[in-house]
Design an enzyme around this catalytic site. Structure first.
Site, PDB file in Angstrom:
ATOM      1  N   THR A  44       1.001  -1.028   0.019  1.00 53.34           N
ATOM      2  CA  THR A  44      -0.112   0.115  -0.012  1.00 53.34           C
ATOM      3  C   THR A  44       0.761   1.229  -0.077  1.00 53.34           C
ATOM      4  O   THR A  44       1.727   1.367   0.730  1.00 53.34           O
ATOM      5  CB  THR A  44      -0.811  -0.027   1.277  1.00 53.34           C
ATOM      6  OG1 THR A  44      -1.981  -0.985   1.007  1.00 53.34           O
ATOM      7  CG2 THR A  44      -1.616   1.465   1.105  1.00 53.34           C
ATOM      8  N   PHE A  58       1.407   5.192   0.859  1.00 54.43           N
ATOM      9  CA  PHE A  58       0.806   6.098   1.826  1.00 54.43           C
ATOM     10  C   PHE A  58       1.455   7.560   1.437  1.00 54.43           C
ATOM     11  O   PHE A  58       2.679   7.374   0.999  1.00 54.43           O
ATOM     12  CB  PHE A  58       1.221   5.792   3.217  1.00 54.43           C
ATOM     13  CG  PHE A  58       0.468   4.425   3.870  1.00 54.43           C
ATOM     14  CD1 PHE A  58      -0.784   4.770   4.528  1.00 54.43           C
ATOM     15  CD2 PHE A  58       0.698   3.084   3.737  1.00 54.43           C
ATOM     16  CE1 PHE A  58      -1.190   3.503   5.004  1.00 54.43           C
ATOM     17  CE2 PHE A  58       0.135   2.235   4.385  1.00 54.43           C
ATOM     18  CZ  PHE A  58      -1.128   2.238   5.033  1.00 54.43           C
TER      19      PHE A  58
END
Length: 380
Positions: free
Chosen positions: A281, A283
């Site tokens: 992921t 960020f």
């Protein structure tokens, strides 16, 4: 006629094309001087439409489309050349130069940072990778993170932007359209989901599983193998783990991180259950003010483009002309505006390059509206 002779003909034609192209660009430069002197905009769409119709007609039916594409690119080259010759410094470029000079040389080690969820969230893990010893405040949803930044409650905020398996986090993109902020750094975190339960729970006991909707999506193959289990989406993977721990029940489970197992005294019933091993992921770290730290080689912008043929092409063609690589392109509909879209771009280019400076000075000519989101480096 053999291949060598045909290639020789191509070479001769190319020699003429290069000379004519340079002559055309020289005249375009003279036009730039005239436009600057008489305060005429670089982009004159009516003139370009007439020219495209004219050259397509001259080329004939078989070559009309090819000719339109060729001249569309020529127009982008000419506009880029004219903008460079005009060399007009925009307010945006001046703001960027000021931010580069005013931003400290080192990333702050101990700021106050807003994260979504509760202790143990993946956002917290990403935050602790970016900062040495952050003071973290937790918020229920993404919108409250933007509010905390805008109101000065926190210096920075951490938000998930996209996942390599589940794709973009749409809620964050929609908030980015409406809120004011700057991206100061990004981080790609390896995501490792585990099935967490209270001690003594067996897989056959589980009737409900809690997690964030993206984590549920990322573990779809594992969940399909568990029959008669209700999967419930909650705000955050760490929230899910805390709910299981607080409940004390032995018929519930959470999809969450290994950190949460230790933090909430839960048992890992199944580890690394995401569909793909390389599950990451991305960020973003956002701030209220524009901050540009040394080494920034990525830039994010948003553009409003009209819903008509060629709008996106013009932008991509200009980026191609400048040699700027597009690593991310996302579109989102603009609320209350029919058939209009906000396009999000991640670009690879150093803030110190001539191409970056030129792009920042040309954004006004490329779209109806734009939003510069910041320039930054990515922590690996």
């Amino acid at each position: 006629m053999d291949l060598t002779q045909l290639r020789s003909q191509i070479d001769d034609i190319d020699d003429q094309l290069v000379k004519l192209f340079c002559q055309r660009m020289e005249v375009a430069g003279q036009i730039a001087d005239y436009k600057k002197e008489h305060n005429v905009p670089v982009y004159v769409p009516g003139r370009e439409r007439e020219k495209l119709l004219d050259v397509a007609e001259k080329a004939g039916p078989d070559m009309a489309n090819y000719t339109r594409v060729l001249y569309s690119m020529l127009f982008e080259l000419s506009r880029s050349h004219q903008s460079k010759m005009n060399n007009q410094q925009t307010d945006l470029h001046r703001q960027i130069v000021h931010a580069i000079e005013a931003t400290p040389k080192l990333f702050p080690p101990t700021p106050t940072v807003a994260c979504q969820g509760v202790e143990g969230a993946y956002a917290q893990i990403a935050c602790e990778k970016m900062f040495k010893a952050p003071f973290i405040l937790y918020f229920k949803d993404f919108e409250h993170i933007f509010t905390a930044i805008e109101n000065g409650l926190c210096q920075y905020g951490i938000l998930p932007l996209e996942n390599s398996t589940a794709g973009s986090v749409k809620k964050v993109y929609d908030l980015m359209i409406r809120r004011n902020f700057s991206i100061v750094r990004t981080f790609r975190l390896k995501i490792d989901h585990n099935l967490l339960v209270n001690h003594g729970t067996n897989l056959s006991d589980i009737t409900e599983i809690y997690s964030h909707e993206q984590a549920i999506s990322q573990c779809a193959e594992f969940l399909e193998k568990i029959p008669n289990v209700k999967v419930i989406a909650v705000e955050n993977t760490a929230v899910a783990a805390k709910m299981v721990a607080d409940s004390g029940r032995k018929d519930v489970a959470a999809l969450s991180s290994r950190n949460c197992a230790e933090l909430y005294d839960l048992e890992i019933l199944a580890s690394s259950i995401q569909d793909k091993g390389n599950n990451r992921t991305r960020f973003i770290c956002i701030s209220k003010n524009l901050e540009i730290y040394p080494g920034a080689d990525k830039t994010s912008i948003m553009m409003v483009l009209p819903h008509r043929p060629g709008s996106l092409y013009r932008v991509l063609a200009r980026l191609y002309v400048l040699g700027i690589n597009v690593t991310k392109l996302e579109s989102r509909p603009i609320p209350d505006r029919d058939f209009e879209f906000m396009f999000y771009f991640d670009l690879e280019t150093s803030i110190y390059s001539d191409e970056f400076v030129q792009l920042m000075c040309e954004l006004d000519d490329l779209c109806e509206e734009f939003k510069y989101l910041g320039s930054y480096s990515e922590v690996v």
